[in-house]
Design an enzyme around this catalytic site. Sequence first.
Site, PDB file in Angstrom:
ATOM      1  N   ASP A 337     100.017 -37.173  -9.817  1.00 17.38           N
ATOM      2  CA  ASP A 337     101.027 -36.225 -10.281  1.00 17.38           C
ATOM      3  C   ASP A 337     100.370 -35.184 -11.204  1.00 17.38           C
ATOM      4  O   ASP A 337      99.222 -35.322 -11.614  1.00 17.38           O
ATOM      5  CB  ASP A 337     102.157 -36.984 -10.992  1.00 17.38           C
ATOM      6  CG  ASP A 337     103.424 -36.152 -11.134  1.00 17.38           C
ATOM      7  OD1 ASP A 337     103.423 -34.967 -10.757  1.00 17.38           O
ATOM      8  OD2 ASP A 337     104.433 -36.684 -11.655  1.00 17.38           O
ATOM      9  N   GLU A 532     112.848 -33.537 -16.280  1.00 12.47           N
ATOM     10  CA  GLU A 532     111.816 -34.437 -16.816  1.00 12.47           C
ATOM     11  C   GLU A 532     112.107 -34.809 -18.273  1.00 12.47           C
ATOM     12  O   GLU A 532     113.262 -34.891 -18.687  1.00 12.47           O
ATOM     13  CB  GLU A 532     110.419 -33.834 -16.599  1.00 12.47           C
ATOM     14  CG  GLU A 532     110.172 -33.554 -15.110  1.00 12.47           C
ATOM     15  CD  GLU A 532     108.744 -33.199 -14.766  1.00 12.47           C
ATOM     16  OE1 GLU A 532     107.804 -33.744 -15.367  1.00 12.47           O
ATOM     17  OE2 GLU A 532     108.558 -32.361 -13.862  1.00 12.47           O
TER      18      GLU A 532
END
Length: 616
Positions: A337, A532
């Site tokens: 990621d 997030e």
Amino acid sequence: MKRRQHPSKILFFFIVVPLVLLAGLAVYVVKPFFFSPTPADVRYVSVCETTCPETHFPYQDPSLSTEERTTDLMQRMTNAEKIGQMALIEKNSIKDSADIAKYGLGALMSGGGAKPDENTPEGWLHMVTAFQRVSQRTRLGIPLFYGVDANHGHSNVPGAALFPHAIGLAASNDPALVRKVAIATAEEVAATGMNWVYSPNLDVAQDMRWGRAYETFGSDPKRVGTLGRASVEGLQSVLQNDSRIAASAKHYVGNGSTEWGSSTNIHFSMDQGNSKISEAELRRMHLEPFKQAIEADVKSVMVGLNKWNGEKIVFHTYLLTDVLKQELGFKGFVVSDWYGVYENEWDRYHALVKAINAGVDMVMLPFDYAYFSESMHHALANGDISQTRVDDAVYRILRAKFETGIFDHALPEVVEEGRIGSLEHRELARMAVQKSLVLLKNENTLPLSKKTPHILVAGSAADNIGKQSGGWTVEWQGIDGNWIPGSTMLKGIQDAVSPSTKVEYDLAAHFNDLQGLADIGIAVVGEKPYAEGWGDDAHPTLSLEDRETIARLKKQSRKIVVVIVSGRPLDITADAKDWNAVVAAWLPGSEGAGVADGLFGNVPFTGTLPVEWALN
Ligand code: BGC
Ligand code: BGC
């Protein structure tokens, strides 16, 4: 009597020893930076200056099997070409587009909101096409993967049909619906020239304070697995123009169980944190959905930015290689990621070595590809990373490229009229909204009669497509207002009622010249968009503003219906007893009118909670 240390001993233990240790450490860390620079002919990919000579290699022949093609291509590749395939770069970090050919880059991406200059479907297609053209100016002409977060439809692109976020789809608990939504998403992505998406999200959210709860299919591993599998099948299905895209199951693994306060990101609390759970619990709760995605042949798996019992997953050989690749038989490629290999690592070279050796096949750098390339050449030359490991990584990436058909299908020349945000996709999105609604409370109030004489509508999310769409909408952190196509909930209400019904709207419920009480007050309230860790919240609840609006509305209406637009359960225990009906609408996306379909009984409420939500 205390014995005094001899001064030379003090000097030795407190100065010389630490100095020697520090010097050793410095050499270990800094040595790789003195790599004798790899000669240009080894380091770079052979580029054709104008057009490449036409080649007829077996790997270019679609009639051969994927295995034959991949093997043929692999045996022709230099290490520079192989290393390039392992790099994933955010398009804004490409310093000069010629670098795509020079480094033989394997994949590019747009992070949330990383748009082309002209932010239209055509603008996206032109951008991707231009990048692909550069990739073709190499000896072997290996096409790029271009990845994008299409979390709820092709949501970076204004004009796309925006579906409910995963938490809402999860409330429908309808795999056939999730599959259709995934197919529609894939169609819009492919129409703009992209071939890889960073979904589905298979995190199993255990703590609703987490800012990513809404990206998940909830907290039950069974539901997450079934819907996640349907999503993979839909995203990777063969599309109308015969093309396909690759999906990415994320975030492997355990991301939904991180502890509050454990984040290593100073701005966040839970996201990018640590989960302290046993292996049995990790397997039972978090591994199950990945098993299903692998059975559905997911082409890539994205490694989370999280830790398990203090160890970063991205360095975890046991989880990435022993469990994912060997035990579960994952044949696709593992992608790290965003900056995940280097984040918080002061020794970047050894971090990269650890991640690749643990089983990462492609690195979402996503910035510095020159440094990556130099480090990889160095690591191969001195044996820190074996040729076998690199060959395995590249084989996996190329196999996925062949299987997805990107070697064989030309990109569309134009974005086909009506492909993006088509009526058909909008109708599907509206149906998805209807099925996602969960009736949390109802005291003989819903469904409302379409002939109700007088309705008041208020609240921060009643007339705001940006808010109802949540994060990952045009921008990473979402948008505000009604400047992308779709319908607001207010519009849906206005369209649902009879011609004789009077609907009045005021955001904050200041209805000044009311005569008597209205029959019904509908408050549409909830969370502002976030993405997030920016959405980590110690106590998700309604804002004071929203609560005041509801209180005002209540004073002016006989009955009150509260529609909650949120990515997760909000604490409404203090207020809900005063409301006649409560509907969880989650983050419905662009087709807010689907909420009115539920309120006015066009469809029954069939959604069930994918996470726990206590009302008192
Ligand atoms: C997120 C991923 C996302 C990636 C690319 C990361 O920060 O954790 O879910 O796919 O960025 O935008
Ligand atoms: C990008 C996101 C990414 C995030 C990671 C943002 O700048 O737009 O896609 O997930 O950074 O921190």
